[in-house]
Scaffold this motif. Structure first.
Motif, short mmCIF file in Angstrom:
data_model
loop_
_atom_site.label_atom_id
_atom_site.label_comp_id
_atom_site.label_asym_id
_atom_site.label_seq_id
_atom_site.Cartn_x
_atom_site.Cartn_y
_atom_site.Cartn_z
N CYS A 51 -17.34 122.03 -45.15
CA CYS A 51 -17.44 121.25 -45.65
C CYS A 51 -18.84 122.03 -45.15
N TYR A 52 -18.93 121.92 -43.38
CA TYR A 52 -20.06 122.50 -43.07
C TYR A 52 -20.18 123.36 -43.25
N ILE A 53 -19.74 124.67 -43.26
CA ILE A 53 -19.84 126.23 -44.00
C ILE A 53 -20.89 126.01 -45.08
N PHE A 54 -20.12 125.22 -46.32
CA PHE A 54 -20.36 125.59 -47.45
C PHE A 54 -22.17 124.30 -47.60
N GLY A 55 -21.99 123.44 -47.08
CA GLY A 55 -23.02 122.41 -46.56
C GLY A 55 -24.34 123.52 -46.29
N SER A 56 -24.17 124.26 -45.25
CA SER A 56 -25.22 124.85 -44.89
C SER A 56 -25.78 125.94 -45.93
N ILE A 343 -17.36 129.09 -36.17
CA ILE A 343 -17.47 129.22 -38.08
C ILE A 343 -19.20 128.39 -37.76
N PHE A 344 -19.38 128.11 -36.19
CA PHE A 344 -20.48 127.41 -36.13
C PHE A 344 -21.65 128.56 -35.85
N ASN A 345 -21.40 129.56 -35.78
CA ASN A 345 -21.96 130.23 -34.91
C ASN A 345 -21.87 131.61 -36.62
N VAL A 346 -21.36 131.78 -37.05
CA VAL A 346 -21.50 132.70 -38.00
C VAL A 346 -22.49 131.44 -39.86
N PRO A 352 -31.46 131.76 -43.83
CA PRO A 352 -32.36 131.17 -43.33
C PRO A 352 -32.80 129.84 -43.33
N PHE A 353 -32.60 129.07 -41.80
CA PHE A 353 -32.73 127.60 -42.04
C PHE A 353 -33.70 126.74 -43.30
N GLU A 354 -34.57 128.12 -43.68
CA GLU A 354 -35.40 127.73 -45.03
C GLU A 354 -34.77 127.21 -46.41
N LEU A 355 -33.32 127.72 -46.21
CA LEU A 355 -32.73 127.11 -46.92
C LEU A 355 -31.16 126.66 -46.81
N SER A 356 -31.33 126.03 -46.17
CA SER A 356 -30.61 125.23 -45.80
C SER A 356 -30.72 123.94 -44.97
N ARG A 361 -30.16 122.82 -38.49
CA ARG A 361 -31.37 123.43 -37.95
C ARG A 361 -30.85 123.06 -35.96
N TRP A 362 -29.75 122.29 -35.83
CA TRP A 362 -29.50 122.16 -34.50
C TRP A 362 -29.42 123.52 -34.35
#
Length: 505
Positions: A51-56, A343-346, A352-356, A361-362
């Motif tokens: 869920c985290y990686i798909f949410g990003s 997973i957190f690193n990847v 880019p954070f603009e698309l997440s 952004r943490w």
């Protein structure tokens, strides 16, 4: 069945019990409880990670408006009006935001380039001075129609090295879409131009049909195929590379009892020297592989060395933090911590954070995000200048990781000595119990057979029995060593949540 003949002991039923026997029930119940608890925890962990990686990367298109594109009209004519009208039609959450600035903010085109280089904007569009007048002259059928330069009208600046696939699709492609829409809008708003069109001049008709071709100024072309994995597999493989060698180092320290034989500060020095050398060589291989498959990518030797150095720092930071997890996290949660770290690193550099969503952004604190921004700066010759926070964050993680890892060495040494003392105490207790039993036995024999020669014969028998036992122990130890040398490797093993070891069983 023929293959099973090589393992006769596996089929031997001696000493084996069936699942329904009473003696097996407690172990069977404990096994299923531990397996069920870990089943639940791992499912929850991986569900959360998915869920985290798909949410990003969820609904990237709806965040495209976060990309800011500067627009400067040096012409002040009808072409600028056409661009504004075209953007009004295209403006949406799925299209970059066009931010118009007066020419006085950027008196020269070089200043626009520097602004894009400093990442004030993801790109910039500008109309060259006198573009509208030159176009109208070409449409009127004057001699300038045959010499009209379509590329000297509209241009844009961008940096493809800054997330290449995203820059291609969201920046360059959308700017070209805007240019095409502006050509259509030009035909609608330039009624005067249509009236002035010299229909007998083929060159003028050709100019009207295709009034301009937008020019691209790419600060760092990055079109090689390997660019697709710079922010994915390269980072993952570096993390895996450090994890495996960390496991090897820890295993060797335990095997050779370094934690008992050497002082902790010496072990810290040894570990630091080995880890620095290992990550130095590993990062050199990674940088060398990138350069070997650059496929015409315009990067030089200085950029290679800088890439090597920053990857070295990144690799060593991860080596230390993986060690921190392995020594400070409860053993049963170590594998969960490691996969979460990966997973957190990847996820911090997939897009880019603009698309997440803003929550992600943490991940500015993640070393992978900082190293990737630094790599973009290196590869594009300084056109991603975020070193003011990327390098301090990386060095902070390096220092904190070193301190926690060094403290972990003291922790390992402490518990290794306790385990060694407990082992020696247990051996001494067994030896004392055996000697006490032997003493009582001798006293009983002396009382029962005082003055008898049978004591002498029994003492000799015990001595001979001891020699036989010692000889058999030596043979059994040699056989065990031969079996272990031929045994298959079971691989890494982690404690499970809910499992308990009963030393008395």
């Amino acid at each position: 069945m023929a293959l099973l003949q090589g393992y006769p002991k596996a089929r031997d039923r001696t000493g084996r019990m069936k699942g329904h026997e009473r003696e097996v029930r407690p172990s069977r119940s404990a096994y299923f409880k531990a397996a069920g608890l870990n089943f639940f925890l791992l499912q929850i962990l991986f569900l959360g990670l998915f869920c985290y990686i798909f949410g990003s990367i969820f609904q990237q298109g709806g965040h495209t408006h976060n990309f800011n594109i500067a627009f400067v009209d040096y012409d002040g004519g009808v072409i600028g009006t056409s661009v504004r009208n075209a953007y009004a039609e295209l403006k949406a959450d799925t299209f970059p935001s066009l931010q118009e600035h007066p020419a006085s903010d950027y008196p020269t085109i070089d200043q626009i380039r520097k602004s894009v280089c400093k990442t004030d904007f993801w790109g910039a569009i500008y109309i060259l001075p006198g573009a509208s007048q030159r176009l109208e002259s070409a449409l009127s059928g004057s001699s300038s129609a045959s010499t009209y330069n379509r590329s000297d009208v509209l241009a844009y600046i961008w940096n493809e090295a800054r997330y290449p696939t995203i820059a291609d699709s969201s920046i360059s492609a959308n700017i070209q879409t805007l240019s095409s829409a502006a050509r259509v809008a030009y035909s609608a708003v330039n009624g005067t131009g249509v009236q002035m069109l010299n229909t007998s001049d083929h060159a003028s008709i050709s100019v009207f049909a295709n009034p301009w071709q937008i020019s691209s100024i790419n600060l760092q072309p990055t079109s090689q195929g390997s660019r697709l994995i710079y922010n994915t597999l390269v980072i993952i493989l570096i993390l895996i590379q450090e994890f495996f060698y960390l496991g090897t180092i820890n295993g060797l320290y335990a095997q050779f009892k370094f934690y008992v034989r050497f002082l902790p500060h010496r072990i810290v020095v040894y570990r630091s020297a080995i880890s620095l050398a290992y990550t130095l060589c590993g990062s050199l291989c990674v940088a060398g592989s990138i350069w070997a498959f650059k496929a015409g990518w315009e990067v030089n030797g200085n950029q290679f060395v800088l890439t090597w150095m920053i990857l070295w720092l990144f690799a060593h930071v991860n080596f230390q933090w993986l060690d921190v997890f392995s020594v400070w996290a409860p053993p049963q949660f170590v594998p969960m911590a490691l996969i979460t770290w990966v997973i957190f690193n990847v996820s911090s550099i997939l897009v880019p954070f603009e698309l997440s969503p803003g929550f992600y952004r943490w991940a500015y604190a993640m070393p992978a995000h900082e190293v990737y921004l630094t790599l973009i700066d290196i590869w594009s010759a300084g056109c991603n200048p975020h070193l003011s926070y990327t390098l301090p964050i990386l060095f902070s993680l390096e220092v904190v990781g070193f301190l926690l890892s060094a403290l972990g060495v003291y922790r390992r040494c402490h518990y290794a000595v306790l385990a060694e003392e407990a082992q020696k105490a247990a051996f001494q207790d067994r030896l004392n119990a055996a000697m006490e039993f032997e003493r009582r036995h001798d006293e009983e024999m002396r009382e029962a057979l005082e003055g008898s020669q049978e004591m002498i014969s029994q003492a000799k028998e015990r001595e001979e029995l001891g020699e036989v036992i010692e000889k058999q122990d030596t043979q059994a130890r040699k056989q065990r060593q031969r079996r272990e040398s031929r045994a298959c490797n079971m691989g890494p093993s982690f404690d499970l949540v809910g499992s308990k070891t009963n030393d008395s069983s």
